[in-house]
Scaffold this motif. Sequence first.
Motif, short mmCIF file in Angstrom:
data_model
loop_
_atom_site.label_atom_id
_atom_site.label_comp_id
_atom_site.label_asym_id
_atom_site.label_seq_id
_atom_site.Cartn_x
_atom_site.Cartn_y
_atom_site.Cartn_z
N LYS A 71 -13.48 -2.18 1.99
CA LYS A 71 -13.41 -0.94 1.20
C LYS A 71 -14.77 -0.62 0.60
O LYS A 71 -15.18 0.55 0.54
N ILE A 77 -6.89 -2.39 -5.06
CA ILE A 77 -7.19 -3.66 -4.40
C ILE A 77 -7.58 -4.72 -5.42
O ILE A 77 -7.11 -5.87 -5.37
N GLY A 128 -17.40 -1.13 4.31
CA GLY A 128 -17.03 -0.70 5.65
C GLY A 128 -17.51 -1.68 6.71
O GLY A 128 -17.60 -2.89 6.48
N GLN A 143 -6.10 -0.20 7.17
CA GLN A 143 -5.23 -0.50 6.02
C GLN A 143 -5.87 -0.11 4.69
O GLN A 143 -5.17 0.19 3.72
N CYS A 144 -7.19 -0.12 4.63
CA CYS A 144 -7.90 0.26 3.42
C CYS A 144 -7.54 1.68 2.96
O CYS A 144 -7.68 2.01 1.77
N GLU A 145 -7.11 2.51 3.90
CA GLU A 145 -6.78 3.89 3.57
C GLU A 145 -5.58 3.97 2.62
O GLU A 145 -5.39 4.95 1.92
N LEU A 202 -9.65 -2.13 8.36
CA LEU A 202 -10.30 -0.87 8.04
C LEU A 202 -9.28 0.26 7.91
O LEU A 202 -9.36 1.09 7.00
N LEU A 237 -9.89 -6.87 2.24
CA LEU A 237 -9.76 -5.42 2.05
C LEU A 237 -10.82 -4.90 1.07
O LEU A 237 -11.38 -3.83 1.26
N MET A 238 -11.09 -5.68 0.03
CA MET A 238 -12.09 -5.29 -0.96
C MET A 238 -13.47 -5.17 -0.31
O MET A 238 -14.19 -4.19 -0.51
N GLY A 295 0.81 -1.22 0.00
CA GLY A 295 0.00 0.00 0.00
C GLY A 295 0.84 1.26 0.00
O GLY A 295 0.46 2.28 -0.58
N THR A 349 -6.82 2.42 -3.14
CA THR A 349 -8.10 2.68 -3.79
C THR A 349 -8.72 1.32 -4.10
O THR A 349 -8.05 0.28 -4.07
N LEU A 350 -10.00 1.31 -4.40
CA LEU A 350 -10.66 0.05 -4.74
C LEU A 350 -10.02 -0.56 -5.99
O LEU A 350 -9.84 -1.78 -6.08
#
Length: 268
Positions: free
Chosen positions: A125, A157, A128, A148-150, A146, A121-122, A86, A153-154
Amino acid sequence: FDFKRISIKTTVEALQAISQKEGFSVDPQALYAIAKAAQGSLRDALSILDQLSSLSDRGGIQAKDVFAMLGLVETEWLLEAADALGKKNCALALEVLEKIVESGKDIKQLMRDLTEHFRHLMIIKIGGKALGRLVDYPTAVKEKLLQQCEYFTLKEILTAIATLIETQENARITESLRLPLEIAFAKLTYTQDMPSLNKEPKLERSFSSLDLLNNEKGQIDISNGENSLEEEGKGDQPPGRSEVSLTLDLEKIKHFWDALTFAVSKER
């Protein structure tokens, strides 16, 4: 009767009740790891718990004991690897990979676990906490996912999932299992520095290595239903087709080499 696999939550609750009755000391994360590995089978979960209870010391059963016995990759390492990807830090990602390999983990299992990690993660993302029930982890781990999703972007992922699936396919036809994963890490962190990985989408979509195997003239259709990408040699060839030597330079050949050798191996 319509039977279905037992949920992770139900399995964890059952294991917890049994552990208390039997006097086992089991870490909650270990229960989740056992339930995940059992894949909906309470019988398998009990079998794993039984084996661990006979092997564990007085300190009780820890999550690391489950991962060690089953060959799974620890969640913390998956989080570390995904963090590095990431942050677009390939060097750090390779260091994490080295640590995982040195610990004796199976690289094929690592590929599967990483793919599942990015699936989690998907889900988070997209939905939520509302879709948190679709991720089979304790609440504490879901919070880390949650956060790590920052980093992603989708689209990134989804690209990671596709790349890791492709990596598993490539690993089947290479002598080194580690090399495909290292290449995947480089692709996911250095895509902007390597434009050749992203260019010429029409060729990549329409190319099939089986086209070369089944065509003695070595021709491939690169038109994708439109005009040919190359105008050379079109006078004596079917529309939208051209000789590979005119359309594939060395870099393109390298890019598609794994796909070609995989198809050759399937055709014997």
